[in-house]
Design a protein around this motif. Structure first.
Motif, PDB file in Angstrom:
ATOM      1  N   UNK A  59       0.832  -1.204   0.000  1.00 50.08           N
ATOM      2  CA  UNK A  59       0.000   0.000   0.000  1.00 50.08           C
ATOM      3  C   UNK A  59       0.870   1.260   0.000  1.00 50.08           C
TER       4      UNK A  59
ATOM      5  N   UNK B 274       2.275   2.128  -3.364  1.00 51.95           N
ATOM      6  CA  UNK B 274       1.246   2.670  -4.261  1.00 51.95           C
ATOM      7  C   UNK B 274       0.973   4.145  -3.935  1.00 51.95           C
ATOM      8  N   UNK B 275       0.915   4.449  -2.626  1.00 53.07           N
ATOM      9  CA  UNK B 275       0.650   5.836  -2.216  1.00 53.07           C
ATOM     10  C   UNK B 275       1.816   6.735  -2.644  1.00 53.07           C
TER      11      UNK B 275
ATOM     12  N   UNK C 234       3.641   6.289  -5.206  1.00 52.88           N
ATOM     13  CA  UNK C 234       3.471   6.473  -6.647  1.00 52.88           C
ATOM     14  C   UNK C 234       2.454   7.568  -6.940  1.00 52.88           C
ATOM     15  N   UNK C 235       1.326   7.569  -6.187  1.00 57.03           N
ATOM     16  CA  UNK C 235       0.281   8.573  -6.407  1.00 57.03           C
ATOM     17  C   UNK C 235       0.799   9.959  -6.051  1.00 57.03           C
TER      18      UNK C 235
ATOM     19  N   UNK D 257       3.045  11.166  -8.758  1.00 51.18           N
ATOM     20  CA  UNK D 257       2.268  11.608  -9.927  1.00 51.18           C
ATOM     21  C   UNK D 257       1.630  12.970  -9.664  1.00 51.18           C
ATOM     22  N   UNK D 258       1.153  13.142  -8.413  1.00 56.99           N
ATOM     23  CA  UNK D 258       0.502  14.409  -8.061  1.00 56.99           C
ATOM     24  C   UNK D 258       1.515  15.563  -8.149  1.00 56.99           C
TER      25      UNK D 258
ATOM     26  N   UNK E 274       2.303  16.447 -11.618  1.00 50.76           N
ATOM     27  CA  UNK E 274       1.246  17.252 -12.233  1.00 50.76           C
ATOM     28  C   UNK E 274       1.369  18.718 -11.806  1.00 50.76           C
TER      29      UNK E 274
ATOM     30  N   UNK F 278      -8.831  15.007  -7.237  1.00 53.73           N
ATOM     31  CA  UNK F 278      -7.494  14.405  -7.274  1.00 53.73           C
ATOM     32  C   UNK F 278      -6.828  14.496  -5.901  1.00 53.73           C
TER      33      UNK F 278
ATOM     34  N   UNK G  57      -8.549  12.103  -3.500  1.00 54.89           N
ATOM     35  CA  UNK G  57      -8.176  10.699  -3.705  1.00 54.89           C
ATOM     36  C   UNK G  57      -6.769  10.426  -3.177  1.00 54.89           C
ATOM     37  N   UNK G  58      -5.879  11.395  -3.394  1.00 62.93           N
ATOM     38  CA  UNK G  58      -4.522  11.237  -2.879  1.00 62.93           C
ATOM     39  C   UNK G  58      -4.568  11.166  -1.344  1.00 62.93           C
TER      40      UNK G  58
ATOM     41  N   UNK H 271      -5.949   7.866  -0.178  1.00 65.08           N
ATOM     42  CA  UNK H 271      -4.941   6.797  -0.285  1.00 65.08           C
ATOM     43  C   UNK H 271      -3.936   6.916   0.854  1.00 65.08           C
TER      44      UNK H 271
ATOM     45  N   UNK I 106      -3.163   4.234   3.729  1.00 64.21           N
ATOM     46  CA  UNK I 106      -1.809   3.759   4.042  1.00 64.21           C
ATOM     47  C   UNK I 106      -1.506   3.967   5.526  1.00 64.21           C
TER      48      UNK I 106
END
Lengths: 66, 723
Positions: free
Chosen positions: B186, B189-190, B192-193, B196-197, B200, B538, B541-542, B545, B549
């Motif tokens: 988990x 994955x967090x 990674x998010x 990505x955030x 952006x 967005x 959701x981040x 997540x 976690x």
């Protein structure tokens, strides 16, 4: 005392009586009862994957705007 | 407390026919070679009490993953196990039945109570929980010592040993849950998010900078072109578009295109299509203008003249090249008629030579015949006398024959030489004649090509071209005339072209305004992006997540702590007995006293166990496999002893407990069991004859021995009760 109660008590001891953490523990324990360690893994992965999917969709839409 | 009195088994695992065991004695020994059904007997008790709870992966026992409950050779009958327990108020009979193949849907369980009442299904399961208040996990830890629990602790890998100790302490649920949480990754994955955030966010900043630069550059370029600030916005763009549209309509009128109109843009978003429309309409107007059409026609005519001129020049050059080759050949070897005549003369001479050779050959034959006649007709005495002058000439005839042969050979040699020469000359002549013919044919072809180009020129110039005319000169004269006409046409369209250039310049400037306004709109959009629903979603959701976690880490930490606390509490309870049993059974000279400690593995969060000798040193490097076996048994017996006052079951079951023990250790182990049997009945399965003998001789309580003599597919184990 069964492991479920032991962990719940531990969560209370560390002040984690929030509904999210206890609900997560209940979910983990239920997945474990059904499918063992594999069940725990897939249950958490499924939760995270739902968030990730929605996150990716929102991110794509925002990236398209740029 | 419940003691096991009787067990009846049919169709379960190694059993086929029904077997009955009386378990009332304090010690029950199940003795026999491996694969005779001893473990199946112990498993039958476990299955009777816990049903599907003791099957599959969740048990933490590898062998149970694909465990088959029903015996494959047991025929059509059901799997049935009935265990009779003696409680304080009488006998309780638990019976569990499963259909073939262990189908859970056809499982049934019943409990007969001392007063004759029988409970079934869920009621029976509920009563079993109340009566024995023991989970399968507790049963495995404190009542039934599995073979696998011993085997696992004999490993060299610390990780596997920690796993085995967790299992011995009944903590494998915690361990499996921690494994499941860790495997879900988990946190990764967090991360990674989050990455990505952040990427952006970086793109938003970069996009703003890029747009600012573009707008600045475009504005500077527009001002340099003569546009003013008031024009560099949406209203300015629309006004500019209207002006452009009026210019196009004026040009259309000038070019004679009567009903020509341009759709003016009503809003800024239509500017792009308006620009495309203007470009295409201007191009169309231009193409339809008579002056432009005339200019294009003249340009095409000039192109055709140039092409014909080139073709004719090339054809004439080719023709001349072949003609020169032919003339060169004639100059070198004469004309075709002369060469044909020479060839005829040579052929006549060949015929003469053939005749001369024939004559010489006939003469030679005659002479040879005459000499042969004279040789045969003249006596030996006259052969040396000349018939003409009568003088004596030795070997006259032989000499004559030689002389004639030489003369003839000389004559024929000359003729053959001449014949060869003539033949070679004829071949050369024929080759030259062939070359000449080929050149003549090529010359004819080239002449035809030249003629066809001249005819094309005639068609282009619309006149007949006679052999006296110079087609190239005619063509050049016409081309000069066309060039002058083209110049005149160009002059006529120049002013119109200038107007079109102005319109196209207007469209380009309109494009620049449109770019600036579009970039400004985009900048506004990017500036507002952090306030959009998508961006808020967005972030949400981040955050969700990250919360998941965080919650997962908290749960993981609590599971690890609960596992460690439970391990510590069990070790504390069993420590004294563990130490006592280990010292008695192993009797290791260098390990006096044994302590088990539990800590957290900082990397995995799992329990990590450490053994310490009485003097505080690490005994692991000097412990043998037998010692580790003793450790596992001591821990099991210690836990059983520690929980004995709360335990519902009045018996312990040990399966093949002496796997790596020597004789002395076994005897010491039996000594410990003699103490254990004073507070618990024992059921011990073993293939070890020495252990069996020791149990029979050294255990001071009553005992019963079941010997598993044989096992067959059709009947299952053959069991005899010993004395």
């Amino acid at each position: 005392m069964a492991y479920k109660e032991q962990v719940r008590e531990q969560l209370r001891d560390v002040g984690e009586s929030s509904s999210e953490t206890t609900a997560l523990w209940d979910d983990i324990a239920e997945s474990f009862e059904a499918d063992g360690a594999e069940g725990v893994r897939s249950s958490l992965e499924e939760r995270m994957s739902k968030l990730r999917e929605e996150f990716d969709t929102a991110l794509k839409s925002l990236n398209d705007t740029l | 407390m419940f003691t096991l009195e009787k067990l009846e088994v049919a169709g379960f695992r190694g059993f086929v026919d029904e077997k009955e065991f009386q378990f009332g004695a304090p010690l029950i020994i199940l003795y026999g070679e491996n694969h005779r059904g001893k473990s199946s007997t112990l498993n039958a008790i476990e299955w009777c009490l816990f049903g599907s709870e003791c099957l599959g992966k969740k048990t933490g026992i590898r062998e149970r993953i694909d465990w088959e409950v029903a015996n494959r050779n047991a025929g059509r009958g059901d799997v049935r196990v009935r265990a009779t327990f003696s409680g304080s108020d009488g006998l309780y009979v638990v019976e569990r039945i499963a259909g073939r193949g262990g189908r859970r849907s056809s499982d049934s369980v019943s409990v007969s109570l001392p007063k004759g009442e029988v409970l079934e299904g869920a009621e029976a399961e509920s009563l079993l929980n109340t009566l024995f208040h023991s989970s399968f996990r507790d049963f495995m830890t404190t009542v039934y010592q599995h073979q696998e629990a011993i085997r696992a602790i004999l490993t060299d890998e610390p990780k596997d040993r920690n796993d085995a100790l967790d299992r011995l302490l009944g903590l494998s649920d915690y361990r499996e849950i921690l494994k499941g949480i860790r495997d879900a990754r988990v946190d990764s994955e967090v991360r990674g998010m989050e990455s990505d955030f952040q990427a952006f966010e970086g793109r938003v900043e970069q996009s703003m900078k890029t747009l600012e630069n573009l707008i600045k550059e475009e504005r500077e370029r527009a001002l340099a072109k003569g546009l003013n600030e008031r024009q560099l916005n949406e209203t300015g763009a629309l006004r500019y578009a209207n002006e452009t549209s009026e210019m196009v309509e004026a040009l259309a009128r000038e070019l004679g295109a009567g009903n020509f109109s341009v759709t003016k843009p009503e809003g800024f978003d239509e500017i792009d299509s308006f620009m495309q429309q203007v470009r295409s309409q201007v191009s169309e107007l231009w193409a339809q203008s008579p002056d432009v059409a005339k200019h294009q026609e003249l340009a095409q005519k000039q192109q055709r003249f140039a092409a014909l001129s080139g073709e004719l020049t090339e054809a004439l050059e080719e023709e001349q090249r072949v003609r020169t080759d032919k003339e060169e050949l004639v100059r070198k070897f004469d004309t075709a008629q002369s060469m044909a005549k020479e060839e005829e003369g040579l052929k006549d001479r060949l015929r003469e030579i053939d005749e001369q050779m024939n004559r010489a050959s006939a003469k030679a034959t005659l002479t040879r015949e005459a000499i042969k006649y004279l040789t045969e007709a003249t006596s030996e005495a006259d052969k040396g006398i000349c018939p003409l002058c009568g003088s004596r000439t030795p070997e006259l005839l032989s000499e004559l024959e030689r002389e004639w042969s030489e003369r003839l050979e000389k004559e024929i040699g000359h003729l053959e030489e001449e014949r060869k020469h003539c033949t070679s000359h004829i071949v050369d002549l024929e080759a030259r004649l062939e070359d000449l013919k080929r050149l003549e044919s090529r010359l004819n072809d080239k002449t035809r090509v030249t003629q066809s180009v001249i005819e094309a020129i005639g068609e282009e110039l619309r006149r007949k071209i006679s052999p006296q005319d110079d087609p190239l000169a005619l063509l050049n004269a016409e081309a000069t005339k066309t060039t002058e006409e083209t110049k005149a046409a160009e002059e006529a369209i120049r002013t119109k072209r200038e107007k079109i250039d102005i319109i196209e310049g207007h469209v380009a400037e309109l494009g620049t305004i449109r770019e600036i306004v579009s970039h400004e709109r985009k900048r506004e959009l990017v500036q507002r992006i952090r306030g959009t629903k998508e961006f808020v979603r967005l972030q949400d959701l981040r955050d969700q997540a990250a919360s998941l976690a965080e919650a997962s880490r908290t749960v993981r930490s609590c599971v690890a702590t609960a596992s460690r606390n439970e391990a510590q509490s069990k070790i504390d309870a069993a420590q004294a007995a563990l130490n006592d049993h280990f010292c008695k059974i192993a009797d290791h000279p260098a390990v006096r006293g044994l302590e088990l400690e539990v800590d957290e593995d900082s990397r995995t969060g799992l329990n990590s166990y450490t053994l310490k000798s009485g003097d505080g040193s690490d005994p692991m490097p000097i412990l043998s496999q037998g010692d580790l076996n003793c450790l596992a048994l001591s821990l099991f017996l210690g836990l059983a002893q520690a929980t004995s006052d709360r335990q519902a079951f009045g018996f312990l079951m040990l399966d093949d407990p002496t796997q790596s023990m020597g004789s002395l250790m076994k005897r010491q182990f039996v000594g410990v069991l003699n103490d254990v049997v004073s507070w618990r009945n024992l059921v011990i399965a073993t293939p070890d004859e020495e252990l069996k003998e020791m149990l029979v001789q050294d255990i001071t309580r009553n005992k019963a021995l079941y010997e598993y003599a044989d096992w067959s597919e059709n009947k299952g184990p053959s069991i005899e009760r010993g004395s």
